[in-house]
Design a protein around this motif. Structure first.
Motif: not given
Ligand code: S3P
Length: 179
Positions: A17, A19, A41, A64-65, A87, A125, A144
């Motif tokens: 997840f 952070a 990222d 983004f995905r 995450g 985030r 998740r």
């Molecule tokens: C996401 C996690 C983020 C980053 C985006 C989406 C997610 O990375 O990829 O904001 O879907 O959980 P971190 O896990 O490094 O915060």
């Protein structure tokens, strides 16, 4: 699998997840094992020359995905790396399939309270930019949890642990670092 000094090739992908400390741990593990750490990222931000929150805002999560998936595919071909995954990476079965080719997948878990404390002042985030952040974290985490666990080769509870303790636990579990 991986020996300190990078004598034997082998990769680690860190999932979990937001952070949970994936980026810091990837750096710590890589430096200890003589591997290279790569952060998905960060690579996305570098390639796009803008922050993730801007990408979400300007082009949406789907865009983004797609970028994330391309980078996972590329990194999955490399040797001698520790990959820190965003995450959402392991919510896509194709990403997991790619990561599995060369990586041991390590899941970091943390409590809702830990996540909230670590993201208190964080605006980077987009999925957590909600009025009720606690509700957002609790719901996303519950949604998740099974997918994270199914993707993982090993699961590490990070609560109350220092980064070096987490590192050593992973190395022990993976049988790495033995000369
Ligand atoms: C996401 C996690 C983020 C980053 C985006 C989406 C997610 O990375 O990829 O904001 O879907 O959980 P971190 O896990 O490094 O915060």
């Amino acid at each position: 699998m991986v020996n300190r000094g990078g004598k034997t090739a082998g990769n680690i992908a860190i999932i979990g997840f937001m952070a949970t400390g994936k980026t810091s741990l990837a750096r710590e593990l890589a430096s200890y094992l003589g591997l290279r750490s790569l952060d998905i990222d960060n690579l996305i931000e570098e390639r796009e020359n803008r922050e993730i929150s801007q990408i979400f805002k300007q082009d949406g999560e789907g865009y983004f995905r797609r970028l994330e998936k391309e980078i996972v595919k590329e990194l999955s071909l490399l040797e001698g790396v520790v990959i820190s995954c965003g995450g959402g990476v392991c919510l896509d079965p194709e990403n997991i399939k790619n990561l599995r080719k060369k990586n041991k997948i390590v899941l970091l878990e943390a409590s809702v309270e830990d996540i909230l404390a670590r993201t208190k002042r964080d605006k980077g985030r987009p999925l957590l930019n909600r009025l009720d952040k606690k509700e957002a974290v609790t719901r996303l985490m519950a949604d998740r949890k099974d997918q994270y666990r199914d993707a993982a080769d090993i699961i590490i509870d990070t609560s109350g642990k220092r980064i070096r303790e987490v590192r050593d636990e992973i190395i022990k579990e993976l049988g790495a670092g033995e000369d």
